[in-house]
Design a protein around this motif. Sequence first.
Motif, PDB file in Angstrom:
ATOM      1  N   LYS A   7     -11.063 -18.382   1.842  1.00 47.09           N
ATOM      2  CA  LYS A   7     -12.357 -17.745   1.630  1.00 47.09           C
ATOM      3  C   LYS A   7     -12.388 -16.305   2.132  1.00 47.09           C
ATOM      4  O   LYS A   7     -13.069 -15.455   1.581  1.00 47.09           O
ATOM      5  N   LYS A   8     -11.605 -15.998   3.158  1.00 47.03           N
ATOM      6  CA  LYS A   8     -11.647 -14.643   3.711  1.00 47.03           C
ATOM      7  C   LYS A   8     -10.971 -13.613   2.803  1.00 47.03           C
ATOM      8  O   LYS A   8     -11.191 -12.423   2.959  1.00 47.03           O
ATOM      9  N   LYS A  12     -16.001  -9.310  -1.296  1.00 52.47           N
ATOM     10  CA  LYS A  12     -17.436  -9.443  -1.025  1.00 52.47           C
ATOM     11  C   LYS A  12     -18.229  -8.427  -1.843  1.00 52.47           C
ATOM     12  O   LYS A  12     -17.720  -7.380  -2.217  1.00 52.47           O
ATOM     13  N   ASN A  13     -19.496  -8.737  -2.102  1.00 51.64           N
ATOM     14  CA  ASN A  13     -20.455  -7.864  -2.787  1.00 51.64           C
ATOM     15  C   ASN A  13     -19.984  -7.400  -4.163  1.00 51.64           C
ATOM     16  O   ASN A  13     -20.172  -6.246  -4.541  1.00 51.64           O
ATOM     17  N   SER A  19     -11.790  -5.840  -5.670  1.00 51.16           N
ATOM     18  CA  SER A  19     -12.625  -4.809  -5.071  1.00 51.16           C
ATOM     19  C   SER A  19     -12.153  -3.459  -5.579  1.00 51.16           C
ATOM     20  O   SER A  19     -10.952  -3.220  -5.691  1.00 51.16           O
ATOM     21  N   CYS A  35      -7.980 -10.162  -5.689  1.00 54.26           N
ATOM     22  CA  CYS A  35      -8.149 -11.334  -4.829  1.00 54.26           C
ATOM     23  C   CYS A  35      -6.798 -12.031  -4.673  1.00 54.26           C
ATOM     24  O   CYS A  35      -6.075 -12.222  -5.652  1.00 54.26           O
ATOM     25  N   GLY A  87     -19.509 -14.598  -1.965  1.00 53.19           N
ATOM     26  CA  GLY A  87     -19.696 -13.165  -1.815  1.00 53.19           C
ATOM     27  C   GLY A  87     -20.164 -12.465  -3.075  1.00 53.19           C
ATOM     28  O   GLY A  87     -19.828 -11.306  -3.280  1.00 53.19           O
ATOM     29  N   ASN A  89     -22.527 -10.447  -5.728  1.00 53.28           N
ATOM     30  CA  ASN A  89     -23.411  -9.316  -5.568  1.00 53.28           C
ATOM     31  C   ASN A  89     -24.845  -9.796  -5.830  1.00 53.28           C
ATOM     32  O   ASN A  89     -25.190 -10.124  -6.946  1.00 53.28           O
TER      33      ASN A  89
END
Length: 91
Positions: A7-8, A12-13, A19, A35, A87, A89
């Motif tokens: 999961k880490k 995120k977002n 990303s 990812c 995570g 948005n």
Amino acid sequence: MKKRAMKKYIPKNTDYCYSIIGGSTDGKRLVIKPCKNRIYRGVKVYKGVYNGESYVERIPTYKCRYTGISNVNDACFYDRCKCCGVGDNML
């Protein structure tokens, strides 16, 4: 690897499996950080006939270690859309 550890690595977002880090110097491409749970599985070959012409199509296949979903089964995952919901948005 346990789900908590996986999961880490999920971005995120964002609604995608990557990303955005920045852009290229010529401004035509994005520089992304993918990812780590999205892994390459190989190439799937499709053969067929269309309008009397035979064709061969090679499609790269990926699988999400976190959810177990493959891009062969889910078209959204093929476009690098996030299917795990971790995570996302929130607007």
